[in-house]
Structure formats: structure tokens, C-alpha cells
Motif scaffolding. Structure first.
Motif, PDB file in Angstrom:
ATOM      1  N   THR A   1     -59.919 -33.467 -30.352  1.00 43.44           N
ATOM      2  CA  THR A   1     -60.503 -32.178 -29.973  1.00 43.44           C
ATOM      3  C   THR A   1     -61.395 -31.653 -31.088  1.00 43.44           C
ATOM      4  O   THR A   1     -62.504 -31.154 -30.840  1.00 43.44           O
ATOM      5  CB  THR A   1     -59.394 -31.154 -29.653  1.00 43.44           C
ATOM      6  N   ILE A   2     -60.933 -31.742 -32.333  1.00 42.35           N
ATOM      7  CA  ILE A   2     -61.752 -31.335 -33.479  1.00 42.35           C
ATOM      8  C   ILE A   2     -63.035 -32.154 -33.542  1.00 42.35           C
ATOM      9  O   ILE A   2     -64.130 -31.619 -33.760  1.00 42.35           O
ATOM     10  CB  ILE A   2     -60.949 -31.492 -34.792  1.00 42.35           C
ATOM     11  N   ASP A   3     -62.912 -33.468 -33.331  1.00 45.93           N
ATOM     12  CA  ASP A   3     -64.081 -34.351 -33.350  1.00 45.93           C
ATOM     13  C   ASP A   3     -65.104 -33.939 -32.299  1.00 45.93           C
ATOM     14  O   ASP A   3     -66.295 -33.786 -32.598  1.00 45.93           O
ATOM     15  CB  ASP A   3     -63.633 -35.793 -33.116  1.00 45.93           C
TER      16      ASP A   3
ATOM     17  N   TYR B   1     -71.470 -28.108 -33.229  1.00 41.09           N
ATOM     18  CA  TYR B   1     -72.276 -28.249 -34.448  1.00 41.09           C
ATOM     19  C   TYR B   1     -72.855 -29.662 -34.517  1.00 41.09           C
ATOM     20  O   TYR B   1     -72.532 -30.440 -35.425  1.00 41.09           O
ATOM     21  CB  TYR B   1     -71.426 -27.968 -35.689  1.00 41.09           C
ATOM     22  N   PRO B   2     -73.740 -30.028 -33.579  1.00 44.17           N
ATOM     23  CA  PRO B   2     -74.191 -31.429 -33.455  1.00 44.17           C
ATOM     24  C   PRO B   2     -74.928 -31.956 -34.683  1.00 44.17           C
ATOM     25  O   PRO B   2     -74.715 -33.108 -35.074  1.00 44.17           O
ATOM     26  CB  PRO B   2     -75.096 -31.400 -32.230  1.00 44.17           C
TER      27      PRO B   2
ATOM     28  N   SER C   1     -72.551 -35.656 -41.214  1.00 42.01           N
ATOM     29  CA  SER C   1     -71.383 -35.753 -42.096  1.00 42.01           C
ATOM     30  C   SER C   1     -70.172 -36.464 -41.505  1.00 42.01           C
ATOM     31  O   SER C   1     -69.344 -36.998 -42.247  1.00 42.01           O
ATOM     32  CB  SER C   1     -70.954 -34.349 -42.546  1.00 42.01           C
ATOM     33  N   PHE C   2     -70.053 -36.500 -40.168  1.00 46.30           N
ATOM     34  CA  PHE C   2     -68.837 -37.072 -39.590  1.00 46.30           C
ATOM     35  C   PHE C   2     -68.982 -38.579 -39.434  1.00 46.30           C
ATOM     36  O   PHE C   2     -69.943 -39.067 -38.844  1.00 46.30           O
ATOM     37  CB  PHE C   2     -68.517 -36.445 -38.234  1.00 46.30           C
ATOM     38  N   THR C   3     -68.031 -39.319 -39.969  1.00 42.24           N
ATOM     39  CA  THR C   3     -68.049 -40.778 -39.908  1.00 42.24           C
ATOM     40  C   THR C   3     -66.735 -41.294 -39.329  1.00 42.24           C
ATOM     41  O   THR C   3     -65.765 -40.535 -39.175  1.00 42.24           O
ATOM     42  CB  THR C   3     -68.238 -41.376 -41.309  1.00 42.24           C
ATOM     43  N   ASN C   4     -66.700 -42.590 -39.028  1.00 44.84           N
ATOM     44  CA  ASN C   4     -65.462 -43.191 -38.552  1.00 44.84           C
ATOM     45  C   ASN C   4     -64.353 -43.076 -39.588  1.00 44.84           C
ATOM     46  O   ASN C   4     -63.172 -42.978 -39.238  1.00 44.84           O
ATOM     47  CB  ASN C   4     -65.695 -44.659 -38.210  1.00 44.84           C
ATOM     48  N   ALA C   5     -64.739 -43.090 -40.874  1.00 46.03           N
ATOM     49  CA  ALA C   5     -63.740 -42.950 -41.933  1.00 46.03           C
ATOM     50  C   ALA C   5     -63.016 -41.611 -41.820  1.00 46.03           C
ATOM     51  O   ALA C   5     -61.797 -41.535 -42.026  1.00 46.03           O
ATOM     52  CB  ALA C   5     -64.408 -43.073 -43.301  1.00 46.03           C
ATOM     53  N   LYS C   6     -63.740 -40.563 -41.458  1.00 47.93           N
ATOM     54  CA  LYS C   6     -63.107 -39.247 -41.294  1.00 47.93           C
ATOM     55  C   LYS C   6     -62.220 -39.218 -40.049  1.00 47.93           C
ATOM     56  O   LYS C   6     -61.195 -38.520 -40.032  1.00 47.93           O
ATOM     57  CB  LYS C   6     -64.179 -38.163 -41.231  1.00 47.93           C
ATOM     58  N   ALA C   7     -62.606 -39.986 -39.030  1.00 44.50           N
ATOM     59  CA  ALA C   7     -61.748 -40.090 -37.853  1.00 44.50           C
ATOM     60  C   ALA C   7     -60.427 -40.755 -38.227  1.00 44.50           C
ATOM     61  O   ALA C   7     -59.347 -40.313 -37.808  1.00 44.50           O
ATOM     62  CB  ALA C   7     -62.453 -40.887 -36.754  1.00 44.50           C
TER      63      ALA C   7
ATOM     64  N   LYS D   1     -64.778 -23.436 -25.128  1.00 42.59           N
ATOM     65  CA  LYS D   1     -65.991 -23.246 -25.926  1.00 42.59           C
ATOM     66  C   LYS D   1     -66.955 -24.417 -25.729  1.00 42.59           C
ATOM     67  O   LYS D   1     -68.177 -24.207 -25.563  1.00 42.59           O
ATOM     68  CB  LYS D   1     -65.608 -23.126 -27.408  1.00 42.59           C
ATOM     69  N   MET D   2     -66.445 -25.639 -25.723  1.00 40.84           N
ATOM     70  CA  MET D   2     -67.311 -26.811 -25.577  1.00 40.84           C
ATOM     71  C   MET D   2     -68.009 -26.826 -24.221  1.00 40.84           C
ATOM     72  O   MET D   2     -69.204 -27.133 -24.127  1.00 40.84           O
ATOM     73  CB  MET D   2     -66.494 -28.095 -25.785  1.00 40.84           C
ATOM     74  N   PHE D   3     -67.284 -26.499 -23.145  1.00 38.25           N
ATOM     75  CA  PHE D   3     -67.905 -26.486 -21.826  1.00 38.25           C
ATOM     76  C   PHE D   3     -68.976 -25.394 -21.733  1.00 38.25           C
ATOM     77  O   PHE D   3     -70.017 -25.582 -21.099  1.00 38.25           O
ATOM     78  CB  PHE D   3     -66.852 -26.294 -20.732  1.00 38.25           C
TER      79      PHE D   3
END
Length: 311
Positions: A116-118, A125-126, A132-138, A202-204
Motif C-alpha cells: 500500500t505504501i509502495d 507522488y509519482p 527514489s524508490f527501488t526494488n531494494a527499498k521494496a 486517496k489513490m482512487f
């Protein structure tokens, strides 16, 4: 959830025959193992499925796979008498307390929070997300989900005691029981549900506004909507499956409202909890074109391709 812990009223040295609910649990466990193993293999083997959202999907599948295996294991060891050479106190605290099943259940909650955070960051905040968001952060979020789950279940072995041939739940005092029950109810059910309801609402809203303002990006927006609908279905089904048991076991029994843990209604709530571990693969199959094409690719029905638009 009291996962058919019949040792509370039966000596754990006795042979306990299957009843009708156990046969249903057996079916649920087998379906859960097969379905979730397939989902995990698909993400691991098919290149175009290896996206950040699907890392969370694969992690959730692995969690549900472990939960399904634990369901089957419980059905085996509750059917046969415990060998004499087992340390009964340790067996009670580690096995009959269902601490590992609870670990998988709570990790599922936190993994759902992670995905959900992802998605929230990706949609709300696309530009910051892409930068900044990477698979490592996932992976960090997934590991954190498991670490939190472990922390939340550490107390469980300490509230189970082996007494007079039975494994009994025994809190030190009434305050300890109330604090534990309310804490579990709030932090593994109420707070996550409130957060996810807020986040998906919020996302929808953001996507609806974007679709009306930027017609040229309709394909990308459609893809995001499909992903969001699939994940929303997973979240809604999770809370539907767990809500009756959460309210009955953690809230009502904590406040000493009499709950019959052998009633048909309660056994139905247990089966709903266990059934959640085998439902998600069907959701992916019905809601995700990616997973359908991924399965076709895996079994050789189509040529290997690198990408399938949408989900």
C-alpha cells in the motif's frame, strides 16, 4: 485465532480423529500450497512479472504458502499422539501455541501495508517515487514486515503452559490479558485497516482526477487502475476473512464475553481465516492479465516476452 487447538481440552498424548472442519481445512491447505507456490514461481521465473508491486505479491504468496503448510502440519500432528521423547512444555509453547501460524498471519498484514505504501507513493507522488524508490527499498519493507511480525508474536510462547497433560493459555493476570488482546486487535487489525482505507481512497481520487485532466496518458492510468483494483480486492478479502474471528476472539473474549470456541459459527470464522491463505492466487488469476500471460509463458503456450501492459 484459536486454530482448532483442541489440546486445551484434550490430552496432547491422545490420538484425535478428524472431524468435518478438519477435512475442510485439509482442502484449504492443499489448495493454498499449490496456488501460492505457482504464484511465487511465476514471479521468480517470468521476467515481465518482476515488477516492484509483484515483489510484494510474491512475498505475500510465500507467506500464504507457509501458512498453508502450517495448516497441513497442524492437521498431521493434532491427529497423532505426541511421542514420549518430546519435551512437552517446549512442544506446547512452540507447536501448539500456533506461534508460527500467527507470525505468517501478521506478516501478511504488514506486507499489505508495505505494498500500500509502495502504490501510494507511486500514484500520489509519482516523480519522487520514480527518482527514489527501488526494488531494494521494496525488499527492505518486506524484511521489516517480517521483523515486526516476529516482534508481535514473541510473547505467545510465554502465555502457554503445559499443565496436567494439557496445553493451556495462561496469562499472568487479567491486566496482561486485556492489554495483549486490545493491543493485538488495534495494531494488527484496526490501525492497518484505517490506514489502508485512507490510502486506497486517496489513490482512487488521485487517479480519477488524473484521468479527467490528462487524456493522453489514458493507457498508463488504465494500467494503474487495474493494479489498484487487484490490490484493493486482496485487501478487502483479507479483512472480510479475518474480521469475524478478530472481533470474536481478540475483542469479545478479552472482555470476558462468553465465546463458544467449539460452535459451528466460531469454526466457520476459523475456516475463513485459513481460507484467506488460498484465495489470493484466484484473485490474481481473475484480475490480472499479467499473471494469466505469465502462466501461459511459463508452460510454453506463448513465446517469452519481456512485458505485458497493465496487470
Amino acid at each position: 485465532m484459536e486454530f482448532e487447538n483442541r489440546s486445551n481440552s484434550t490430552s496432547i498424548a491422545e490420538n484425535v480423529p478428524f472431524r468435518y472442519p478438519e477435512y475442510l481445512q485439509l482442502i484449504v491447505g492443499i489448495i493454498g500450497v499449490i496456488g501460492n507456490a505457482l504464484v511465487f514461481i511465476l514471479v521468480a521465473k517470468v521476467k515481465f512479472l518482476q515488477t516492484t508491486p509483484n515483489l510484494f505479491v510474491a512475498s505475500l504468496a510465500m507467506t500464504d504458502l507457509l501458512a498453508s503448510l502450517l495448516i497441513l502440519a497442524k492437521l498431521v500432528y493434532m491427529t497423532y499422539p505426541v511421542p514420549d521423547y518430546f519435551h512437552m512444555t517446549l512442544y506446547c509453547k512452540v507447536v501448539l501455541s500456533d506461534v508460527f501460524f500467527w507470525m505468517t498471519a501478521i506478516s501478511s498484514v504488514f506486507i499489505l501495508i508495505g505494498v500500500t505504501i509502495d502504490r501510494f507513493c507511486a500514484i500520489v507522488y509519482p516523480f519522487r517515487y520514480q527518482a527514489s524508490f527501488t526494488n531494494a527499498k521494496a525488499y527492505i519493507l518486506i524484511v521489516l514486515a517480517w521483523m515486526l511480525a516476529i516482534v508481535f508474536v514473541l510473547f505467545i510462547p510465554f502465555v502457554y503452559e503445559y499443565q496436567n497433560g494439557k496445553c493451556l493459555q495462561d496469562f499472568n493476570n487479567r491486566t496482561h490479558q486485556v492489554v495483549t488482546g486490545i493491543g493485538f486487535f488495534l495494531f494488527t487489525y484496526i490501525f492497518p485497516m484505517i490506514f489502508m482505507v485512507f490510502a486506497y481512497t486517496k489513490m482512487f481520487k488521485v487517479i480519477c482526477n488524473a484521468s479527467s485532466d490528462v487524456q493522453s496518458q489514458s493507457s498508463a492510468i488504465s494500467s494503474r487502475v487495474r493494479i489498484l483494483k487487484m490490490l484493493t480486492t486482496v485487501v478487502v478479502v483479507f479483512f472480510i476473512c479475518w474480521s469475524p474471528n478478530q472481533w470474536m476472539y481478540f475483542l469479545l473474549s478479552t472482555f470476558e464475553v462468553r465465546v463458544d470456541f467449539y460452535s459451528t459459527y466460531y469454526e466457520t470464522t476459523v475456516l475463513m481465516c485459513l481460507g484467506n491463505s488460498c484465495i489470493n492466487p484466484f484473485i490474481y488469476a481473475l484480475k490480472s492479465r499479467q499473471f494469466y500471460e505469465g502462466f501461459r509463458t511459463l508452460v510454453g503456450c506463448t513465446n517469452t516476452i519481456d512485458h505485458v501492459d497493465g496487470i
